[in-house]
Design an enzyme around this catalytic site. Structure first.
Site, PDB file in Angstrom:
ATOM      1  N   HIS A  64       3.648  -5.740  -7.628  1.00 36.40           N
ATOM      2  CA  HIS A  64       3.621  -4.271  -7.732  1.00 36.40           C
ATOM      3  C   HIS A  64       4.912  -3.638  -7.212  1.00 36.40           C
ATOM      4  CE1 HIS A  64      -0.642  -4.231  -8.873  1.00 36.40           C
ATOM      5  NE2 HIS A  64      -0.822  -5.150  -7.945  1.00 36.40           N
ATOM      6  N   ASN A 137      -6.592  -1.741 -10.199  1.00 38.64           N
ATOM      7  CA  ASN A 137      -5.733  -1.896 -11.369  1.00 38.64           C
ATOM      8  C   ASN A 137      -6.268  -1.030 -12.502  1.00 38.64           C
ATOM      9  OD1 ASN A 137      -3.804  -3.805 -10.409  1.00 38.64           O
ATOM     10  ND2 ASN A 137      -5.251  -5.473 -10.711  1.00 38.64           N
TER      11      ASN A 137
END
Length: 502
Positions: A64, A137
């Protein structure tokens, strides 16, 4: 407090200074011995400027790394107090300040926003009971169901240790040897794997969590954040074009929309399952590679998430933001989900590595709305919050006014655990192929199935033949048509899909 207070900083004065506040007389020329001589070590401004520049970068997130963020609020629109005692849900109309960060997963901090990848969807709720981090997510499932596999999976999404190149053999070798991944793989290789920016995608907690109500009744729960902008995705051709034309497409789109006061919003819904259902449910409810069909456990609306303020400084707020699934408030608890249990350790551990032991003192990470007494969290590098002053650093003690335990925050104690300590495979009378097969047949339209096959073929055809054959057999187990179409698209005979005859 209904919004996160902006970070205060010293405004520039009329004179350039050193880091110590001393005025600088020349910021264009170093001090040298004569006009053509060497620089002088005693030129503090030069040394100060270079030394700090050498230390500007901090370790990027191992996953990320590339993302954007914004501040906003969460407003309760429906009563769920029958399920959860958390104060942020206590009444309709209540607002809680929020910080959100969206990201890709595998790419480095300079990578393109439109690459095929899940998208991180992380929220920090600044409640009066401390921060609640919803770290999810844009997909309701994940590739693996045990955290022990997570480092290996991520290594396949990164670069080859010798060539330093992205390697389709690594990716598909892992997928074809870990069949539990096929549900998420199928989701990823639809056009949902290349969403049109961050505003047009849903968010999910993915894992199973627990809600506890005021009567200490427990429920299993899943989170869903449904975009109010509508789902929009990019096809693979447009996603590739944007990789070169505008690699910061999603970050730019989010920032510009908020700057134009086109505030993005999401509807927060939950699925709730009574604990007793988990004992006999057809799937392991703690398996993050599975969903709970909405026909069995329909969505229940809770509230609305709105993002209405851009960060004043990217590094200050977005780069230094630290989310952790272990940050939960009373009324929200973890389940026995193995992937969740691993993440509860790993996220906080990586924050301490990336940002330091006192990462929680960074403004964006502080529990602004909570009046707490973390008396034992002291000292360490870059402690800048006053270090609790003269207050004692041990408990219990006999000092009047010292913080006390809050028994309302106690875990529910509803889980009974027994068994032999060993490495246990997650055995359950279910299938890793049924849900992705249903997704292929009933959720996707024919144009979406066609895009799925094309997206897979473009990447899988770059892998070795033996890997291709293993993978199409997995797709065939999900749905025969699915496997055969992929096989034809990559130039394999359809017989490669069929199980070997004994």
């Amino acid at each position: 407090m209904t919004q996160v207070p902006p970070v205060t900083f010293q405004q520039y004065g009329p004179v350039i200074t050193t880091s110590a506040g001393n005025p600088v007389d020349d910021n264009q020329n170093s001090v040298t011995a004569g006009p053509y001589g060497p620089a002088i070590l005693s030129n503090f401004h030069l040394i100060d400027k270079l030394a700090h520049f050498d230390r500007e970068r901090i370790p990027e997130r191992v996953v990320h790394a590339k993302g954007g963020g914004a501040f906003g609020y969460f407003e309760v629109t429906h009563d769920i107090t029958r399920f959860c005692k958390a104060k942020l849900f206590e009444k309709i109309g209540k607002r809680t300040p929020v910080f959100a960060r969206f990201s890709t997963v595998a790419g480095e901090s300079g990578s393109a926003d439109t690459r095929r990848d899940p998208r991180g969807f992380a929220l920090k709720f600044y409640t009066e009971e401390g921060n609640w981090d919803m770290v999810g997510n844009n997909t309701p499932i994940f590739f693996v169901r045990d955290a022990i596999k997570f480092p290996d999976f991520i290594h396949t999404q990164k670069r080859h240790p010798q060539t330093h190149l992205h390697d389709p053999n690594m990716v598909w070798d892992f997928f074809s040897l870990v069949p539990e991944s096929v549900h998420q793989v199928t989701f990823l290789y639809t056009d949902r794997g290349t969403p049109d920016g961050f505003r047009h995608m849903n968010g999910y907690g993915s894992h199973t969590f627990k809600f506890i109500n005021k009567d200490n009744e427990a429920f299993y729960v899943k989170w869903h954040f449904k975009t109010n902008q509508g789902i929009k995705n990019l096809n693979r051709q447009r996603a590739k074009e944007l990789e070169s034309e505008d690699p910061d497409y999603a970050v730019r789109d989010l920032f510009n929309a908020i700057a134009k006061r086109e505030f993005p919003s999401w509807t927060f819904c939950i699925q709730v399952m009574p604990l007793k259902d988990a004992e006999t449910y057809k799937w392991n409810v703690f398996d993050v590679t599975k969903v709970w069909p909405h026909g069995d456990y329909p969505l229940i609306p809770v509230g609305k998430l709105v993002l209405d303020r851009n960060p004043e400084n990217y590094f200050q707020d977005v780069e230094q933001a630290a989310f952790a699934p272990a940050h939960m408030v009373p009324g929200i608890e973890p389940s026995e989900d193995r992937m969740l249990q691993g993440r509860m350790f790993s996220y906080i551990d990586t924050h301490r590595h990336r940002l330091g032991a006192n990462y929680h003192q960074i403004p964006v990470n502080r529990p602004w709305n909570a009046r707490g007494g973390d008396y034992s969290v002291r000292d360490g590098p870059m402690c800048v919050d006053g270090n609790k002053g003269s207050q004692l650093n041990y408990e219990p003690n006999s000092v009047d006014g010292f913080p006390k335990e809050d028994r309302n925050a106690a875990v529910s104690g509803t889980t009974t655990v027994s068994g032999t300590v060993a490495c246990h495979p997650q055995e359950h009378p279910n299938s890793d192929f049924e849900q992705p097969g249903n997704f292929y047949r009933t959720v996707l339209s024919e144009p979406e199935r066609e895009a799925l096959i094309g997206n897979i073929a473009e990447h899988l055809r770059q892998a070795r033949r033996d890997i291709q054959e293993r993978q199409v057999k997995i797709f065939y187990k999900c749905d025969p048509e699915y496997g055969e179409r992929v096989a034809r698209a990559i130039g394999l005979p359809t017989a490669a899909c069929y199980p070997a005859k004994m």
